[in-house]
Design a protein around this motif. Structure first.
Motif, PDB file in Angstrom:
ATOM      1  N   GLY A   1      60.770 -10.446   9.756  1.00 36.33           N
ATOM      2  CA  GLY A   1      59.804 -11.323  10.404  1.00 36.33           C
ATOM      3  C   GLY A   1      58.827 -12.001   9.484  1.00 36.33           C
ATOM      4  N   VAL A   2      59.032 -11.904   8.170  1.00 36.30           N
ATOM      5  CA  VAL A   2      58.194 -12.625   7.209  1.00 36.30           C
ATOM      6  C   VAL A   2      58.711 -14.056   7.092  1.00 36.30           C
ATOM      7  N   GLU A   3      57.813 -15.032   7.143  1.00 29.82           N
ATOM      8  CA  GLU A   3      58.193 -16.440   7.000  1.00 29.82           C
ATOM      9  C   GLU A   3      58.117 -16.833   5.531  1.00 29.82           C
ATOM     10  N   VAL A   4      59.210 -17.390   5.002  1.00 26.94           N
ATOM     11  CA  VAL A   4      59.274 -17.818   3.604  1.00 26.94           C
ATOM     12  C   VAL A   4      59.305 -19.339   3.558  1.00 26.94           C
ATOM     13  N   VAL A   5      58.344 -19.911   2.854  1.00 25.43           N
ATOM     14  CA  VAL A   5      58.239 -21.366   2.718  1.00 25.43           C
ATOM     15  C   VAL A   5      58.479 -21.741   1.263  1.00 25.43           C
ATOM     16  N   PHE A   6      59.432 -22.660   1.043  1.00 29.05           N
ATOM     17  CA  PHE A   6      59.771 -23.075  -0.315  1.00 29.05           C
ATOM     18  C   PHE A   6      58.990 -24.325  -0.720  1.00 29.05           C
ATOM     19  N   LEU A   7      58.314 -24.241  -1.865  1.00 24.06           N
ATOM     20  CA  LEU A   7      57.632 -25.392  -2.441  1.00 24.06           C
ATOM     21  C   LEU A   7      58.628 -26.174  -3.296  1.00 24.06           C
TER      22      LEU A   7
ATOM     23  N   VAL B   1      54.698 -16.472   3.384  1.00 21.01           N
ATOM     24  CA  VAL B   1      54.629 -16.403   1.935  1.00 21.01           C
ATOM     25  C   VAL B   1      55.220 -17.676   1.343  1.00 21.01           C
ATOM     26  N   LEU B   2      54.566 -18.206   0.313  1.00 15.80           N
ATOM     27  CA  LEU B   2      55.041 -19.397  -0.382  1.00 15.80           C
ATOM     28  C   LEU B   2      55.743 -19.005  -1.665  1.00 15.80           C
TER      29      LEU B   2
END
Length: 385
Positions: A113-119, A92-93
């Motif tokens: 286990g959810v991957e969090v990507v920071f913009l 998720v972004l």
């Protein structure tokens, strides 16, 4: 002492005319539940609830009144949305300018286990669109972000982001806490798949009521966060698979909905005028505080006035922000909010962590005279040190 309320970023005050009366009317004259009673008063209450859904759907250009889900507020809506949609292994972004209503559910989901990507965002709080596109091109289960910062008032390019999300097939989830009611939001035109909002801020309604509007396609992918009675399909032990029942277990906050209905009815009549005034008075405050900007004091957020809300945060670089906020209230009757505003990464992004800022947030009933009074009070605090 004069009272100047400048904490509309937390909750609007005063509320729309008629809100309190509508809530009192429900409690004293209606009092029933809906979907659980076969009598006229219950039918009339259900009709008002439906009309409130229709008001919200029309205001926000949603996919239909049945797609309007009532919740306790934007935080409840975001939890329902994120925890119902994301699964272990999903990516998720989000952005570095988010409120904890987004960040804390995502932090919980990371542990599953959810991957969090920071913009990344700039020092003015604005999203880097090129980086956003690059990340979207790599795929994601969703992109979730706020329409505008509760810290510095910067409005994000939601329409452009929505277009990118549509191009790459990524569901677009928007936190509208700082904009719904005061900044135009068009779900269809902005390609928003889900919009979370509170009733007690720009919509001028009471606390404890808010909502989530989402497309049918997205709703089919969401596992209900709560399960229970809906007044429908009572023979089944499973939650109904249709909206709004699928995501509305239990008794709705009917006093809150009655109050929100009154607020929305007021906005239907006066909303255009109120939005113009709120914008002008917010920019007036920004301009007055920018006049005081020099070594030792700065105004945060973008200088692009087309991308500002009525939130204006300042940093007293040579003083303690908490002390300044306290003195503004004690000596001048000016109510602000000081600190990190439930958005630590936003403050890190704009360079005000860990001290936070003093946040002034205007509303549709704020006056220009109040803004000049605020400028004079801040100037006095700055010059006496």
């Amino acid at each position: 002492m004069r009272r100047v309320y400048l904490d509309n970023g937390a909750t609007s005050y005063p509320k729309a005319p008629g809100v309190g009366e509508a809530m009192c009317h429900f409690i004293t004259d209606v009092g029933c539940n809906i979907g659980r009673g076969g009598y006229q008063v219950a039918y009339d209450a259900a009709a008002l609830v439906l009309e409130t859904r229709e008001q919200l759907n029309t205001l926000l250009h949603g996919p239909g009144s049945r797609n309007v889900i009532f919740t306790a507020g934007a935080t409840a809506s975001l939890n329902l949305l994120l925890k119902g949609l994301l699964r272990p292994g999903d990516r998720v972004l989000t952005t570095t300018m988010e409120h904890n209503a987004v960040l804390r559910p995502l932090t919980q989901l990371q542990k599953t286990g959810v991957e969090v990507v920071f913009l990344p965002c700039g020092a003015d709080g604005a999203l880097d669109l090129e980086e956003c596109q690059a990340r979207l091109s790599q795929g994601a289960a969703a992109l979730v972000m706020s329409h505008a910062s509760n810290v510095c008032g910067t409005i994000q390019p939601i329409g452009a982001v929505g277009t990118l999300c549509r191009r790459y097939g990524v569901p677009f989830l928007v936190d509208g806490a700082q904009t719904v009611g005061m900044v135009p939001v068009d779900m269809a035109d902005m390609h928003i798949d889900a919009l979370a909002f509170p009733g007690h801020k720009g919509l001028l309604g009471p606390q404890g009521i808010g909502g989530l509007i989402l497309t049918g396609a997205l709703a089919r992918r969401i596992e209900p966060l709560l399960a229970g009675g809906t007044g429908s399909v009572s023979q089944s032990l499973e939650m109904p698979d249709f909206l709004p029942d699928k995501l509305e277990a239990g008794t709705l906050n009917l006093p809150g909905i009655y109050g929100l209905h009154a607020a929305l009815s007021y906005l239907e009549r006066e909303g255009a005028t109120l939005r113009v005034h709120a914008r002008k008075v917010g920019l007036h405050l920004w301009a007055r505080l920018k006049e005081l900007e020099y070594d030792g004091f700065r105004v945060t957020g973008t200088d692009d006035l087309s991308r500002r809300t009525g939130v204006v945060s300042v940093d007293f670089l040579k003083g303690d922000n908490g002390e300044m906020a306290f003195r503004l209230e004690q000596e001048y009757g000016i109510a602000t909010r000081c600190g990190l505003h439930c958005a630590p990464t936003a403050h890190q992004t704009i360079g005000t962590y860990p001290q936070g800022t003093v946040r002034f947030s205007t509303g549709p009933f704020t006056t220009f005279e109040d803004m000049d009074y605020v400028q004079d009070a801040v100037w006095r605090l700055l010059t006496e040190r």
